[in-house]
Scaffold this active site. Structure first.
Site, PDB file in Angstrom:
ATOM      1  N   ARG A 429      -3.377   2.439 -79.872  1.00  0.00           N
ATOM      2  CA  ARG A 429      -2.516   1.967 -79.082  1.00  0.00           C
ATOM      3  C   ARG A 429      -1.094   1.928 -79.079  1.00  0.00           C
ATOM      4  NH1 ARG A 429      -6.691  -0.143 -81.814  1.00  0.00           N
ATOM      5  NH2 ARG A 429      -8.543  -0.808 -80.859  1.00  0.00           N
ATOM      6  N   ASP A 547     -28.282 -11.561 -58.843  1.00  0.00           N
ATOM      7  CA  ASP A 547     -29.927 -11.440 -59.676  1.00  0.00           C
ATOM      8  C   ASP A 547     -29.968 -11.063 -58.189  1.00  0.00           C
ATOM      9  OD1 ASP A 547     -29.382 -12.534 -61.795  1.00  0.00           O
ATOM     10  OD2 ASP A 547     -29.206 -14.583 -61.534  1.00  0.00           O
ATOM     11  N   GLU A 548     -31.845 -10.985 -58.296  1.00  0.00           N
ATOM     12  CA  GLU A 548     -32.583 -10.395 -57.338  1.00  0.00           C
ATOM     13  C   GLU A 548     -32.542 -11.562 -55.991  1.00  0.00           C
ATOM     14  OE1 GLU A 548     -36.327  -9.508 -58.537  1.00  0.00           O
ATOM     15  OE2 GLU A 548     -35.944 -10.317 -60.409  1.00  0.00           O
ATOM     16  N   GLU A 635     -27.964 -13.774 -71.629  1.00  0.00           N
ATOM     17  CA  GLU A 635     -26.521 -12.736 -71.277  1.00  0.00           C
ATOM     18  C   GLU A 635     -25.773 -13.792 -70.073  1.00  0.00           C
ATOM     19  OE1 GLU A 635     -28.946 -12.148 -67.168  1.00  0.00           O
ATOM     20  OE2 GLU A 635     -29.172 -12.786 -69.799  1.00  0.00           O
ATOM     21  N   ASP A 636     -25.325 -14.086 -68.843  1.00  0.00           N
ATOM     22  CA  ASP A 636     -24.479 -14.548 -68.539  1.00  0.00           C
ATOM     23  C   ASP A 636     -24.088 -15.602 -68.874  1.00  0.00           C
ATOM     24  OD1 ASP A 636     -26.484 -16.193 -68.398  1.00  0.00           O
ATOM     25  OD2 ASP A 636     -26.739 -17.073 -66.695  1.00  0.00           O
ATOM     26  N   ARG A 683     -31.169 -21.803 -72.943  1.00  0.00           N
ATOM     27  CA  ARG A 683     -30.270 -21.912 -72.912  1.00  0.00           C
ATOM     28  C   ARG A 683     -29.320 -22.536 -74.010  1.00  0.00           C
ATOM     29  NH1 ARG A 683     -29.397 -18.346 -68.971  1.00  0.00           N
ATOM     30  NH2 ARG A 683     -27.096 -19.462 -68.067  1.00  0.00           N
TER      31      ARG A 683
END
Length: 730
Positions: A429, A547-548, A635-636, A683
């Site tokens: 870096r 989401d689906e 995960e969200d 959650r």
């Protein structure tokens, strides 16, 4: 007359040559061997310190005692480090505390020791990190289970018989590839810097209060001196939230601390009273410490103690523009980190101190150097600093504190990253990454794209839609997934659609999907975290995570993308949630109720930067990813934790839509996990687990909602760009 002068000159020359010849012959006959080491040195040992200290380099005179075979001064990475151990991956092995692996439990072996609280924190952050490996054959670095932080033999934390313990270590190998952490060395009255009580061999020293003369450039790491109660993870943020006017606070320069009547480190602090004027320069000391202070006190002790009691330390710290940081018994002091956190610009009086992480941090942008020998010049130096520079210095103190010093975890990780960059083939870096926010620890050098916070580089004008499909519902023209893909094809900004098929069933064949004018890729990859994998198919910075069963119109997608392009470092989307502290339960709570603020935007319908996929997969602690995989949930929330932790910014909600999913499916069809009664409890558990692993709560609240221009204004729809958004119910 001239001839006499010439003869005299020739005679003197011959006499000088004869003296030199006879003198040299005599020395040879006496058998004298010249040894440069026996000659006394009159060279100031800090004459070469300027290169390390920058333009304000200072020197400290005085006797210098060379290490007595304790630290190998000739060590360099090329001579004392085995690069082959790091050829595959950069992993760190921590010796087990039990002693069984070390071969210390046999007959006559010492009993295993319990490390101090501070050293236990060091070991914990390593073993819970992505660096850790339990397999020593895969390790690049080795860290001792023997507590080496405090090597003052008068301390209760001093570990005895360290040399014999080191010899029993199975992988010691003369210290090669080992890192030794140390905060205190030497003891009263000399506090010798090199006195660790054992031979460090070829080990790298990560040591506090190092001087430039003993610091081995490119090998050792200078770390800050921190309290034993310094936070293990997270840590408190810096105290400066805004750059307030006027720029100067009540006091220009302040210091409150103890002084030493005699011994090393006493000269500087004993002279501070000369600068104290009780107006804008407040420098008060006390000799009222230790068991025998009354027997050792000098003529100024009583007066100093009276002045000392008049001022509160915290008030001085928060109401001073600059804070003096004089050396103590050792070159470093706790005061350094305290003033950094407070945003009080450090004025250093510690000649030849190798500042922490000076290999990568440009300290000239955060501190003011002064010279111990020129103490009376300090007022003139601090009064000459311009307001513009004070602004810059104060801001930099907060950046450095928040990124590298607020917790033991950050101090240890910074040490590892500096060592990693020394390895052949490892990306390095630049100074800009190290010295600007958000810092090098969250900047992956191997990433080839544009970083979210790099506003100088333009972002892409299109996005990749990633649809996470886990229900395995049949794909028909009326199914939510089919309609969602169709809405994406109508957006002029859609570059590609990637469907992550996480169900065990095989995905539908491509002939069942709607006809599209952009590429459609179906990836069969079970796993909850699969939606955040840095898939090689994704080439854009912008990702629309869906989401689906999400329901969005093309206008909503386009508007959210327009907002994200202005805030690429944030999560921008529709479904908002919030966290709160539950006093009754003593834990964090999670709620989906609509209130005036929010702290989470779910990634079921949100834009975020592709770089966060790399951080999610390669940077997060394995404990966090394990929690997600075991619960098949959260995960969200974890992605929101990650983005808020890195950027220290809240997410952004757009438009008034509240319901972004289809109505619950009928009986006999695939059931969404959102309708599971245990889903909400999971959650809430995840929220507390994540906060514990991060060491603090990184989520930030916001009450901002962005709507299109002329949203619901009583004007013609022809003047509105996103006309369909107003037709969407909340």
């Amino acid at each position: 007359m001239q001839a006499k002068k010439r003869y005299l000159l020739v005679l003197l020359s011959c006499a000088f040559l004869a003296y030199c010849y006879l003198g040299g012959y005599r020395l040879k006959n006496d058998g004298y061997e010249f040894d440069a080491k026996e000659l006394p040195t009159y060279r100031d040992e800090y004459d070469t310190a300027d290169d390390h200290l920058g333009g304000n380099g200072v020197r400290r005179s005085g006797a210098f005692r060379r290490p007595n075979n304790i630290v190998n001064q000739k060590c360099r990475m090329e001579t004392c480090f085995d690069f082959l151990k790091c050829s595959k991956d950069f992993r760190v092995y921590v010796y087990p505390p039990s002693g069984s692996e070390e071969g210390m439990m046999g007959v006559g072996a010492e009993m295993p020791l319990v490390p101090s609280a501070a050293y236990q924190k060091v070991l914990d952050v390593i073993t819970e990190s992505r660096y850790y490996t339990p397999d020593p054959s895969k390790a690049c670095l080795f860290v001792l289970a023997i507590d080496t932080l405090d090597r003052d033999n008068l301390s209760a934390d001093y570990v005895r018989n360290v040399p014999s313990r080191l010899q029993r270590l199975k992988y010691w190998n003369g210290g090669k590839n080992h890192v030794i952490f140390n905060l205190y060395s030497g003891t009263w009255p000399e506090y010798a810097e090199d006195d660790l009580g054992f031979d460090t061999g070829q080990a790298i020293l990560a040591k506090a209060s190092m001087s430039i003369s003993s610091f081995r450039p490119g090998f050792d790491i200078s770390i800050p001196l921190f309290h034993k109660n310094h936070p293990e993870k997270g840590g408190e943020p810096g105290f400066v939230t805004t750059n307030n006017f006027p720029i100067n606070k009540k006091y220009l320069l302040a210091f409150k601390g103890k002084r030493y009547v005699h011994g090393i480190g006493s000269e500087t602090r004993n002279s501070l009273y000369h600068l104290h004027n009780e107006r804008d320069i407040i420098l008060v000391t006390t000799c009222k410490h230790g068991k025998s202070w009354k027997e050792l006190k000098d003529d100024r002790c009583d007066e100093d103690n009276t002045d000392y009691d008049r001022y509160d330390y915290e008030i001085l710290l928060h109401n001073s523009t600059l804070c003096l940081v004089p050396r103590g018994r050792r070159l470093g002091s706790f005061r350094f980190l305290e003033v950094l956190q407070a945003g009080c610009i450090p004025v250093l009086l510690s000649n030849a101190w190798a500042l922490p992480f000076s290999q990568v941090i440009d300290w000239n942008k955060a501190v003011i150097w002064a010279d111990e020998r020129l103490l009376l010049q300090v007022p003139e130096i601090v009064r000459s600093i311009s307001p513009k520079k004070i602004f810059a210095l104060r801001q930099q103190t907060q950046i450095l504190w928040n990124q590298y010093f607020s917790s033991i975890e950050k101090i240890v990780f910074t040490t590892f990253e500096i060592i990693r960059e020394r390895l052949p083939g490892e990306p390095v870096r630049d100074g800009l990454m190290w010295n600007t926010s958000p810092g090098a620890l969250v900047t992956l050098p191997q990433y080839q794209g544009v970083y979210p916070w790099d506003h100088a580089s333009p972002m892409d004008d299109n996005f990749t839609a990633v649809i996470y499909a886990q229900l395995g519902a049949p794909l028909t023209q009326t199914s939510p997934l089919y309609r969602l893909v169709k809405a994406l094809t109508k957006s002029s900004y859609t570059c590609m659609v990637v469907v992550i098929w996480a169900n065990e069933k095989s995905p539908p064949p491509k002939v069942r999907w709607p006809v599209m004018n952009v590429p459609l890729h179906i990836v069969h990859q079970p796993g909850t975290s699969a939606r955040f994998s840095p898939h090689p198919l994704i080439r854009t910075e912008a990702i629309l995570s869906l989401d689906e069963d999400s329901v969005l119109t093309t206008d909503e997608i386009d508007f959210a993308f327009h907002v994200w392009r202005n805030f690429p470092e944030r999560v921008v989307g529709y479904p908002a949630r919030s966290h709160y502290w539950d006093d009754a339960k003593g834990s964090w709570g999670y709620t989906s109720k609509w209130t005036n603020d929010y702290s989470i935007v779910l990634t079921g319908a949100a834009f975020y930067h592709h770089y966060f996929n790399h951080l999610y997969s390669e940077w997060l602690s394995p404990l966090l990813l394990k929690t997600v995989e075991q619960s098949h949930n959260c995960e969200d929330i974890l992605m929101n934790f990650l983005v808020s932790h890195v950027t220290r910014r809240p997410p952004i909600k757009v438009t008034q839509r509240k319901q972004y999913k289809e109505t619950p499916p009928q009986t006999g069809t695939a059931r969404s996990p959102w309708n599971d009664p245990d889903h909400f409890i999971q959650r809430q558990t995840c929220l507390n687990t994540f906060a514990a692993v991060f060491g603090y709560m990184p989520l930030l609240r916001s009450n901002t909602r962005l709507d299109p221009v002329l949203f619901k204004d009583p004007v013609s729809n022809l003047r509105k760009k996103y006309r369909q958004i107003e037709l969407v119910g909340s």
